[in-house]
Design a protein around this motif. Structure first.
Motif, PDB file in Angstrom:
ATOM      1  N   SER A  92       0.825  -1.227   0.000  1.00  0.00           N
ATOM      2  CA  SER A  92       0.000   0.000   0.000  1.00  0.00           C
ATOM      3  C   SER A  92       0.850   1.264   0.000  1.00  0.00           C
ATOM      4  O   SER A  92       0.370   2.350  -0.373  1.00  0.00           O
ATOM      5  CB  SER A  92      -0.931   0.005   1.217  1.00  0.00           C
ATOM      6  N   ALA A  93       2.117   1.177   0.420  1.00  0.00           N
ATOM      7  CA  ALA A  93       2.960   2.374   0.527  1.00  0.00           C
ATOM      8  C   ALA A  93       3.179   3.039  -0.830  1.00  0.00           C
ATOM      9  O   ALA A  93       3.339   4.268  -0.904  1.00  0.00           O
ATOM     10  CB  ALA A  93       4.313   1.999   1.136  1.00  0.00           C
ATOM     11  N   ALA A  94       3.157   2.263  -1.919  1.00  0.00           N
ATOM     12  CA  ALA A  94       3.380   2.825  -3.254  1.00  0.00           C
ATOM     13  C   ALA A  94       2.312   3.840  -3.634  1.00  0.00           C
ATOM     14  O   ALA A  94       2.594   4.801  -4.364  1.00  0.00           O
ATOM     15  CB  ALA A  94       3.437   1.695  -4.293  1.00  0.00           C
ATOM     16  N   SER A  95       1.102   3.651  -3.148  1.00  0.00           N
ATOM     17  CA  SER A  95       0.009   4.565  -3.497  1.00  0.00           C
ATOM     18  C   SER A  95      -0.299   5.577  -2.400  1.00  0.00           C
ATOM     19  O   SER A  95      -0.908   6.612  -2.650  1.00  0.00           O
ATOM     20  CB  SER A  95      -1.259   3.758  -3.812  1.00  0.00           C
ATOM     21  N   SER A  96       0.145   5.287  -1.166  1.00  0.00           N
ATOM     22  CA  SER A  96      -0.241   6.159  -0.047  1.00  0.00           C
ATOM     23  C   SER A  96       0.837   7.158   0.376  1.00  0.00           C
ATOM     24  O   SER A  96       0.547   8.098   1.111  1.00  0.00           O
ATOM     25  CB  SER A  96      -0.612   5.297   1.163  1.00  0.00           C
ATOM     26  N   TYR A  97       2.104   6.959  -0.067  1.00  0.00           N
ATOM     27  CA  TYR A  97       3.183   7.807   0.460  1.00  0.00           C
ATOM     28  C   TYR A  97       2.993   9.281   0.104  1.00  0.00           C
ATOM     29  O   TYR A  97       3.392  10.173   0.873  1.00  0.00           O
ATOM     30  CB  TYR A  97       4.546   7.305  -0.037  1.00  0.00           C
ATOM     31  N   GLN A  98       2.386   9.582  -1.065  1.00  0.00           N
ATOM     32  CA  GLN A  98       2.173  10.978  -1.459  1.00  0.00           C
ATOM     33  C   GLN A  98       1.207  11.665  -0.504  1.00  0.00           C
ATOM     34  O   GLN A  98       1.477  12.762  -0.002  1.00  0.00           O
ATOM     35  CB  GLN A  98       1.627  11.026  -2.900  1.00  0.00           C
ATOM     36  N   ALA A  99       0.073  11.019  -0.260  1.00  0.00           N
ATOM     37  CA  ALA A  99      -0.941  11.628   0.614  1.00  0.00           C
ATOM     38  C   ALA A  99      -0.457  11.716   2.055  1.00  0.00           C
ATOM     39  O   ALA A  99      -0.742  12.693   2.764  1.00  0.00           O
ATOM     40  CB  ALA A  99      -2.236  10.813   0.536  1.00  0.00           C
TER      41      ALA A  99
ATOM     42  N   PRO B 122       8.524  10.678   7.764  1.00  0.00           N
ATOM     43  CA  PRO B 122       8.344   9.279   8.180  1.00  0.00           C
ATOM     44  C   PRO B 122       8.594   8.349   6.995  1.00  0.00           C
ATOM     45  O   PRO B 122       8.327   8.715   5.845  1.00  0.00           O
ATOM     46  CB  PRO B 122       6.883   9.226   8.623  1.00  0.00           C
ATOM     47  N   ILE B 123       9.115   7.157   7.237  1.00  0.00           N
ATOM     48  CA  ILE B 123       9.340   6.184   6.171  1.00  0.00           C
ATOM     49  C   ILE B 123       8.052   5.400   5.964  1.00  0.00           C
ATOM     50  O   ILE B 123       7.595   4.672   6.850  1.00  0.00           O
ATOM     51  CB  ILE B 123      10.510   5.237   6.519  1.00  0.00           C
ATOM     52  N   ALA B 124       7.445   5.568   4.769  1.00  0.00           N
ATOM     53  CA  ALA B 124       6.163   4.913   4.476  1.00  0.00           C
ATOM     54  C   ALA B 124       6.349   3.450   4.116  1.00  0.00           C
ATOM     55  O   ALA B 124       5.463   2.622   4.356  1.00  0.00           O
ATOM     56  CB  ALA B 124       5.456   5.650   3.340  1.00  0.00           C
ATOM     57  N   GLY B 125       7.480   3.100   3.498  1.00  0.00           N
ATOM     58  CA  GLY B 125       7.688   1.714   3.103  1.00  0.00           C
ATOM     59  C   GLY B 125       9.057   1.507   2.487  1.00  0.00           C
ATOM     60  O   GLY B 125       9.800   2.461   2.208  1.00  0.00           O
ATOM     61  N   ALA B 126       9.389   0.229   2.287  1.00  0.00           N
ATOM     62  CA  ALA B 126      10.666  -0.145   1.656  1.00  0.00           C
ATOM     63  C   ALA B 126      10.468  -0.236   0.152  1.00  0.00           C
ATOM     64  O   ALA B 126       9.538  -0.912  -0.313  1.00  0.00           O
ATOM     65  CB  ALA B 126      11.152  -1.479   2.210  1.00  0.00           C
ATOM     66  N   LEU B 127      11.338   0.427  -0.606  1.00  0.00           N
ATOM     67  CA  LEU B 127      11.252   0.441  -2.071  1.00  0.00           C
ATOM     68  C   LEU B 127      12.046  -0.734  -2.636  1.00  0.00           C
ATOM     69  O   LEU B 127      13.265  -0.812  -2.470  1.00  0.00           O
ATOM     70  CB  LEU B 127      11.807   1.763  -2.600  1.00  0.00           C
ATOM     71  N   LYS B 128      11.348  -1.657  -3.313  1.00  0.00           N
ATOM     72  CA  LYS B 128      12.012  -2.829  -3.901  1.00  0.00           C
ATOM     73  C   LYS B 128      12.460  -2.568  -5.330  1.00  0.00           C
ATOM     74  O   LYS B 128      13.571  -2.920  -5.728  1.00  0.00           O
ATOM     75  CB  LYS B 128      11.065  -4.032  -3.854  1.00  0.00           C
ATOM     76  N   SER B 129      11.594  -1.970  -6.127  1.00  0.00           N
ATOM     77  CA  SER B 129      11.947  -1.649  -7.520  1.00  0.00           C
ATOM     78  C   SER B 129      10.965  -0.634  -8.061  1.00  0.00           C
ATOM     79  O   SER B 129       9.830  -0.516  -7.562  1.00  0.00           O
ATOM     80  CB  SER B 129      11.937  -2.913  -8.386  1.00  0.00           C
TER      81      SER B 129
END
Length: 831
Positions: free
Chosen positions: A117-124, A154-161
């Motif tokens: 979910s972090a890919a779509s939520s980090y902007q908001a 805050p770190i929203a998630g880990a970026l894999k690719s």
């Protein structure tokens, strides 16, 4: 008849077949890999960049460029730059690529994150996506914070690719993605900062990207911007990986050639033994055509079966290369099996087996029935004209196949000529060795030693073919080892006080003194404090750059017309520079002309000579200069080098920033310095050269592994040829050994004679290959890499004794039948 004769000689024919199986396997493996690579690039071209096309600029777009960008209505935008970040949780710091994104990017493909979910939520949420490997290194989890310049997020998630990022670029500077709206607040984009603005577009189905590129390219070029479409990216990537595939194809082709040499040699011996039965067949009424076809069918069958087996092995092995090269590819490689490479493998197996066996096969055509009664070692010979025609056909085939692989007639011709020269040199050494033994034969040596030397030039000897097979395999793999050492030597960092391993970038004018003090208070030396001034060329030799840019007949390279040069000023040459032309000017007094020094490559691309005028635009101020000297720069040295160097007394008051370098002896001292500098000066970027060169070393190891994997095909094919050739020589040596036993020779005498013969062959072949590898590697080091050559000890310690012992073991296994049985029993069995 062909089938019946083949059944009687099945063991020997299987050895012939094994000579080409590995070569075919290598060719099919690489062909399948190349096809998969091209298909994936084509099918994933939009996913590679995440859009249909991109407009990018290395600086904030000009008013005209922004108008073009806005008129096309971008769907997303990005600014990216390299900077230091900090993790407040544990005080860790790291050089990263900050990507400020705005909009619904990517349009194709997706950003893979954990949690998803972090890919779509980090902007908001106003959070950051941090490279997954980086989070593991610093023991960071989602929910922790990251400090980017003056902003803590805050770190929203880990970026894999994500589209546009490859594993290698991520290793150098791991990506950190943040919302675009926070970029200004970070205060990281200051004077001299390297940055890139990108605008992403999703095109309608009716838009012709090629026409769009042609229409906008010139206008954007003038505004120092660029347009990249997914089709142009595909072409660029295709060209990059095509060169890799061409190299691997040639390595596989060499392995196949080596196998074909083994076939020619083995068939030559095989047909020699069949000449007497063929003469008898002709006495009984068999025609030339029939006797020729019997053995042609055999060899063609070997080629087809060998091609099928090699192709099947190639299908299984081709999955190895995507695994090895996955870090080099900016996309996931999907494997599929196509029929064309397999058909090519079978065709190669058939055509090359027949071609290389054709010369010995022609002997069957010219065998006379009278040969049954003749006792003549040479027997009937094919005419010289026929022999030359066969050689011509083989060379034409090699050239055409090389041309198909490399797509360049000149390179294909050079490859064929180089291959012929290598084979010729190896064969010449073998023939020369035979002549030397004949001329200076050691008559006073023991009987067993003299007998073994005589075997090297007796009829049906295997000296030439074994020296060629062993020598070429040893030559290939030894050259690869030596070359790898040369490349790795260029990346080594000597831990001395003269070599910097920490580089500090983007130090502003008001930060210089404090940064220098911080370095010295950490008990580290300030090795360099280099001022950098950014500028562009305004005019060359009296012609405005805008005028030159629009001239389609210009000879000046286009890159420097839009390039933002980072120049420096100093009063002396550096260790990596050598004056080629003109005079070095150390300083300029007020009112004197400004005499600059330019690098050799810049002089060539800009068509400049000593005395030519150049006008530079430094932040809106025009500076008239004259080329005072041209320098040869060694760009490979680990230090900052410059295309343009000003004398002192000109740029001191110009807008500028500095680059510092120091040498941290330990990881702890390096980490302490980086943490303190990032805490005090968030805009400063720090490059730890040890990390960079560790990455380079890892990349070179992977590349060398791939190259050595291909060389393995050549050396292993050489071993198979060796086994086949040595085993074939068994049938010539058995009768001699039996005769010696009949005359009273003991088993130990026969064992010693064979041991000495194969020891000489193995030692000579591997030694010649090593010597050729040393010479070629020395030439590469001196003329290509321009580095001192220190050869690796591995080929001397492993290949020289290893291959010699292998030849010896195979040779001794040939005479076990003679040693274990009575002479009469052996003769009956062989007959």
């Amino acid at each position: 008849m062909a089938w019946r004769d083949a059944k009687a000689s099945k063991i020997r024919l299987l050895l012939f077949m094994s000579s080409i199986i590995l070569g075919i396997a290598a060719v099919v493996t690489i062909q399948l890999f190349s096809n998969n690579l091209k298909d994936n690039i084509k099918s994933q071209s939009k996913t590679l960049i995440g859009a249909d096309y991109i407009i990018d600029s290395k600086q904030l777009p000009t008013e005209r460029a922004q108008a073009i960008i806005d008129s096309l209505k971008p769907g997303a935008k990005e600014v990216n730059f390299v900077s230091m970040i900090a993790f407040p949780k544990n005080g860790g710091t790291k050089l990263v690529k900050v990507q400020g994104l705005d909009g619904n990017f990517p349009f194709y493909g997706k950003i893979n994150t954990e949690p998803v979910s972090a890919a779509s939520s980090y902007q908001a949420l106003g959070g950051a996506l941090v490279d997954a490997t980086l989070m593991l290194q610093f023991n960071i989890i989602p929910g922790d914070s990251i400090k980017v310049g003056e902003v803590t997020l805050p770190i929203a998630g880990a970026l894999k690719s994500m589209p546009g990022n490859s594993a290698i670029s991520s290793s150098v500077a791991p990506p950190v993605v943040i919302p675009y709206r926070f970029i200004d607040a970070t205060e990281l984009l200051q004077f001299g900062s390297r940055k890139e603005y990108q605008y992403y577009y999703k095109a309608s189905d009716t838009l012709n990207l090629i026409r769009l590129e042609e229409k906008l390219e010139t206008a954007l070029d003038i505004e120092n911007a660029d347009l990249d479409t997914h089709t142009s990216t595909t072409r660029r990537l295709g060209r990059r990986y095509d060169n890799v595939c061409k190299f691997l194809n040639l390595a596989a082709f060499i392995a196949l050639l080596l196998g074909c040499i083994g076939i020619a040699s083995s068939v030559h011996i095989y047909i020699k033994e069949k000449l007497n039965p063929i003469a008898i067949l002709k006495c009984m009424g068999a025609s030339r055509r029939q006797s020729f076809l019997i053995f042609l069918i055999q060899i063609a069958g070997i080629g087809i079966v060998g091609g099928i087996i090699g192709s099947l092995i190639g299908v299984m092995l081709q999955t190895v290369f995507p695994y090895l090269l996955k870090d080099f590819l900016p996309f996931t490689l999907e494997i599929s099996i196509s029929a064309l490479p397999i058909l090519i493998g079978i065709f190669l197996g058939l055509s090359m087996s027949v071609l290389f066996a054709l010369l010995p096969l022609l002997r069957t055509w010219y065998v006379s029935p009278l040969d049954v009664l003749r006792v003549d070692e040479k027997g009937s010979q094919e005419p010289r004209k026929v022999r030359l025609m066969v050689f011509g056909v083989i060379l034409v085939f090699l050239f055409l196949f090389s041309l198909w692989l490399i797509k360049d007639a000149l390179y294909a011709l050079a490859f064929v000529v180089a291959t012929l020269l290598t084979f010729a040199m190896l064969a010449s050494v073998a023939i020369g060795f035979i002549k030397i033994i004949k001329r200076f034969f050691p008559k006073h040596w023991s009987f067993t030693a003299r007998q073994s030397l005589l075997n090297l030039f007796r009829p049906n000897n295997q000296t030439v073919v074994l020296v060629v097979a062993i020598g070429l395999g040893t030559f290939l793999i030894s050259t690869l080892y030596f070359t790898k050492d040369i490349l790795l030597a260029k990346t080594e960092i000597g831990q001395t006080e003269q070599n910097a391993n920490i580089i500090i970038l983007d130090v502003q004018r008001d930060q210089r003194d404090d940064v220098a003090r911080t370095i010295t208070t950490n008990n580290l030396p300030v090795l360099n404090n280099i001022p950098l001034v950014t500028m562009r060329m305004q005019s060359l030799n009296g012609r405005l750059v805008n005028e030159i840019r629009q001239d389609s007949t210009r000879q000046i390279r286009g890159w420097l017309l839009n390039h933002e040069f980072r120049t420096t000023y100093r009063d002396s040459l550096s260790d990596s520079e050598e004056l080629m032309a003109g005079k070095w000017y150390s300083n300029v007094k007020q009112g004197e002309p400004v005499m600059i020094s330019i690098s050799e490559n810049l002089a060539m691309d800009a068509k400049l000579n000593v005395g030519d005028p150049v006008v530079f635009n430094v932040q809106g101020v025009l500076i008239e200069t004259t080329v005072g000297s041209i320098r040869k720069v060694d760009w490979s040295q680990i230090q900052l080098n410059f295309s343009i160097v000003f004398p002192t007394g000109v740029l001191e008051q110009a807008p500028q920033f500095n680059v510092f370098s120091t040498m941290a002896p330990t990881e702890a001292s390096s980490a302490a310095l980086q943490q303190e500098l990032v805490a005090k000066y968030p805009n400063v970027s720090i490059i730890d050269l040890r990390q960079i060169f560790s990455l380079v070393d890892d990349i070179l190891e992977k590349v060398s592994w791939v190259i050595n994997f291909m060389a393995f095909f050549s050396i292993f094919t050489g071993i198979i040829v060796l086994i086949g050739s040595v085993r074939t020589s068994k049938y010539q040596r058995i009768k001699e050994s039996v005769l010696l036993r009949t005359l009273g020779a003991k088993n130990k005498h026969i064992l010693q004679i064979s041991a000495f013969e194969y020891l000489f062959l193995g030692l000579l072949g591997s030694l010649v290959g090593l010597v050729l590898a040393l010479v070629s590697s020395l030439c590469l080091a001196l003329f290509v890499f321009k580095e001192p050559f220190i050869p690796s000890g591995i080929p001397f310690m492993v290949f020289l004794p290893g291959i010699t012992l292998l030849v010896l073991a195979i040779g001794l296994s040939n005479i076990q039948t003679v040693l274990k049985s009575s002479p009469l029993e052996v003769l009956r069995k062989e007959s």
